[in-house]
Design a protein around this motif. Structure first.
Motif, short mmCIF file in Angstrom:
data_model
loop_
_atom_site.label_atom_id
_atom_site.label_comp_id
_atom_site.label_asym_id
_atom_site.label_seq_id
_atom_site.Cartn_x
_atom_site.Cartn_y
_atom_site.Cartn_z
N PRO A 131 -23.92 8.17 -5.32
CA PRO A 131 -23.82 9.13 -6.58
C PRO A 131 -24.29 8.34 -7.74
O PRO A 131 -23.79 9.24 -8.78
N ARG A 132 -24.15 6.94 -7.72
CA ARG A 132 -24.65 6.06 -9.00
C ARG A 132 -25.33 5.10 -8.50
O ARG A 132 -25.36 4.23 -7.24
N ARG A 133 -26.02 4.42 -9.51
CA ARG A 133 -27.08 3.37 -9.31
C ARG A 133 -26.97 2.13 -10.59
O ARG A 133 -26.18 3.21 -11.98
N ILE A 134 -27.57 1.28 -10.50
CA ILE A 134 -27.22 0.06 -11.26
C ILE A 134 -29.05 0.44 -12.67
O ILE A 134 -30.18 0.29 -11.37
N LEU A 135 -29.16 0.65 -13.51
CA LEU A 135 -30.39 0.16 -13.97
C LEU A 135 -30.34 -0.78 -15.03
O LEU A 135 -29.21 -1.27 -15.65
N ALA A 136 -31.71 -1.17 -15.87
CA ALA A 136 -31.76 -2.68 -16.13
C ALA A 136 -32.78 -1.17 -17.47
O ALA A 136 -33.05 -0.58 -17.78
N LEU A 137 -31.33 -2.06 -18.86
CA LEU A 137 -32.08 -1.28 -19.83
C LEU A 137 -32.46 -2.48 -20.65
O LEU A 137 -31.83 -3.91 -21.33
N ASN A 155 -35.46 -13.05 -25.77
CA ASN A 155 -35.67 -12.38 -27.19
C ASN A 155 -34.94 -11.21 -27.38
O ASN A 155 -35.75 -11.11 -28.71
N GLU A 156 -34.62 -10.78 -26.79
CA GLU A 156 -33.69 -9.02 -27.25
C GLU A 156 -32.58 -8.93 -26.45
O GLU A 156 -32.29 -9.79 -26.17
N ASN A 157 -32.34 -7.83 -26.40
CA ASN A 157 -30.44 -7.53 -26.40
C ASN A 157 -31.38 -6.52 -25.08
O ASN A 157 -32.09 -5.87 -24.44
N ILE A 158 -30.71 -6.90 -24.77
CA ILE A 158 -30.66 -5.69 -23.10
C ILE A 158 -29.19 -5.36 -22.20
O ILE A 158 -28.19 -5.79 -22.77
N ALA A 159 -29.02 -4.50 -21.21
CA ALA A 159 -27.90 -4.22 -20.41
C ALA A 159 -28.07 -4.01 -19.06
O ALA A 159 -29.08 -3.33 -19.17
N SER A 160 -26.75 -3.89 -18.28
CA SER A 160 -27.07 -3.69 -16.81
C SER A 160 -26.02 -2.88 -17.10
O SER A 160 -24.90 -2.38 -17.70
N VAL A 161 -26.23 -0.88 -16.43
CA VAL A 161 -25.38 -0.19 -16.66
C VAL A 161 -25.57 0.71 -15.02
O VAL A 161 -26.53 0.85 -14.22
N LEU A 162 -24.49 1.09 -14.69
CA LEU A 162 -24.15 1.98 -13.59
C LEU A 162 -24.37 3.23 -14.44
O LEU A 162 -22.83 3.87 -15.27
N VAL A 163 -24.82 3.95 -13.89
CA VAL A 163 -24.92 5.86 -14.38
C VAL A 163 -24.87 6.86 -12.77
O VAL A 163 -25.57 6.47 -12.50
N GLU A 164 -24.73 7.94 -13.48
CA GLU A 164 -25.05 8.88 -12.71
C GLU A 164 -26.56 8.78 -11.83
O GLU A 164 -27.56 8.37 -12.56
N ALA A 165 -26.69 9.32 -10.57
CA ALA A 165 -28.57 8.70 -9.28
C ALA A 165 -28.76 9.28 -10.49
O ALA A 165 -28.32 11.18 -10.19
N GLY A 166 -30.52 9.08 -10.37
CA GLY A 166 -30.64 10.34 -10.90
C GLY A 166 -30.86 10.83 -12.87
O GLY A 166 -31.59 11.86 -12.67
N CYS A 167 -30.31 10.39 -12.97
CA CYS A 167 -30.47 10.89 -14.36
C CYS A 167 -31.42 10.11 -15.94
O CYS A 167 -31.42 10.83 -16.10
N ALA A 168 -31.88 9.19 -14.62
CA ALA A 168 -33.18 8.25 -16.03
C ALA A 168 -33.63 7.52 -14.80
O ALA A 168 -33.32 7.41 -13.20
N ASP A 169 -34.84 7.14 -15.41
CA ASP A 169 -35.23 6.17 -14.05
C ASP A 169 -36.41 5.80 -15.55
O ASP A 169 -36.44 5.44 -16.76
#
Length: 364
Positions: free
Chosen positions: A280-286, A320-334
């Motif tokens: 239902p959810r997955r971790i993505l890197a931003l 040298n930049e701002n980053i994030a790990s996010v837990l989001v709905e599966a399939g909402c972004a790739d």
């Protein structure tokens, strides 16, 4: 609570904070960025004596641990370490941990500091067979020495050939600065390095000996701030952020460490069902496009709809930049898609990129 090295941290200019009831340095005089980059380029020394250690012993030790954890410990040789998770019956995570297999009848579990009491209660509640569990956390001091120069420097005060200790392997009865130690080639930074376990009252001697051995090579003591930014860049999870009782290891992208073809472990059936139905959810890197620092808990939106939240975010010294790990709905972004992170109520653009943020440099 204080670790054996508390007074050393104060003498070294450590900025002491309360971390889960422990008085620990968040950084020293060099600052978080400099400490972080020192580990990436040279080597840094961490006091991790607040971590928890449980010895599991007895004729049924192997069978008990095999049913307790998500990975398959039957593949381990004596002297090998394995990353693992203990799960609740519903599939959420009790904690992530390291399993050190000394033998089939003697196994060490190393757990997160904030979870020691909860974890030991979980272990004892689930004890089965001819096996006993001993919590030796209060008797055990631990330091982590991490970075590309760690092996060369630690070798100067160690009586065994450290190159003989392979990645995720360990040796007992090693002399480090004359102190009897368990030494493993493990860590939480994405760099090569070692973790050294000794008796509580001998931690200071080992700590000071390593700093002395590396003083001419630019070795620094490293605080909690850089410990977190290093693990975050390397894509290593933190309990309470990327995993917890409400986030399964499959959703956290840790399926490699969950062997659903095992006969059994606590929580296996709900995880099998989740895998079969689809996550239902997955971790993505931003990678942030707009200015703004993403922090834990900030909402993530796609096309104006909230789809998840930041699990860990901040500035990456290596990138040298701002980053994030996010837990989001599966399939909402790739990978390659843009999403918005809501920072103080304002939508800030971010790009979905490939994990991890930093390529690990382990010595195999």
């Amino acid at each position: 609570m204080k670790t054996p090295m508390y007074h050393e941290h104060v003498e070294l200019g450590g900025n002491i904070v309360d971390f889960g009831g422990w008085d620990l340095p968040v950084h020293y005089e060099a600052g978080i960025k400099e400490e972080h980059l020192t580990v990436r380029s040279k080597a840094g020394l961490f006091d991790v004596s607040h971590m928890g250690e449980f010895w599991i012993e007895g004729p049924d030790a192997f069978a008990f641990v095999q049913n307790l954890v998500s990975n398959d410990i039957s593949v381990l040789e004596d002297g090998q370490v394995q990353y693992n998770m203990m799960c609740y019956p519903h599939g959420g995570v009790v904690d992530d941990l390291l399993v050190y297999k000394a033998s089939d009848t003697r196994i060490l579990l190393v757990v997160n500091a904030s979870n020691v009491d909860k974890d030991f209660a979980w272990v004892t509640e689930n004890l089965k067979g001819e096996v006993k569990a001993e919590n030796v956390s209060s008797k055990t001091a631990e330091v982590a020495f991490q970075g590309p120069m760690a092996e060369d420097i630690l070798q100067r005060i160690t009586d065994v050939n450290l190159s003989d200790i392979g990645f995720f392997h360990f040796k007992e009865n090693v002399k480090v600065a004359g102190v009897n130690a368990l030494v493993s080639r493990t860590g939480y930074t994405g760099e090569d390095g070692f973790e050294v376990y000794v008796n509580w009252d001998e931690g200071v001697k080992v700590w000071n000996a390593i700093l002395e051995a590396g003083k001419d090579d630019g070795v620094l003591p490293i605080g909690l701030g850089a410990r977190d930014s290093l693990r975050f860049e390397a894509g290593l999870p933190l309990y309470g952020h990327e995993i917890d009782k409400d986030i399964t290891p499959l959703e956290a992208g840790l399926g490699f460490f969950v062997k659903l073809d095992k006969d059994s472990f606590i929580g296996i059936e709900p995880l099998r069902e989740m895998k079969a139905k689809g996550l239902p959810r997955r971790i993505l890197a931003l990678q942030m496009i707009d200015k703004g620092v993403p922090r834990n808990g900030y909402p993530v939106e796609v096309d104006g709809k909230e789809v998840g939240y930041v699990t860990t975010g901040g500035y990456s010294p290596s990138r040298n930049e701002n980053i994030a790990s996010v837990l989001v709905e599966a399939g909402c972004a790739d990978i390659g898609d843009e999403v918005n992170v809501m920072i103080r109520g304002k939508a800030k653009k971010a790009l979905v990129i490939k994990k991890p943020f930093y390529r690990k440099k382990y010595k195999k």
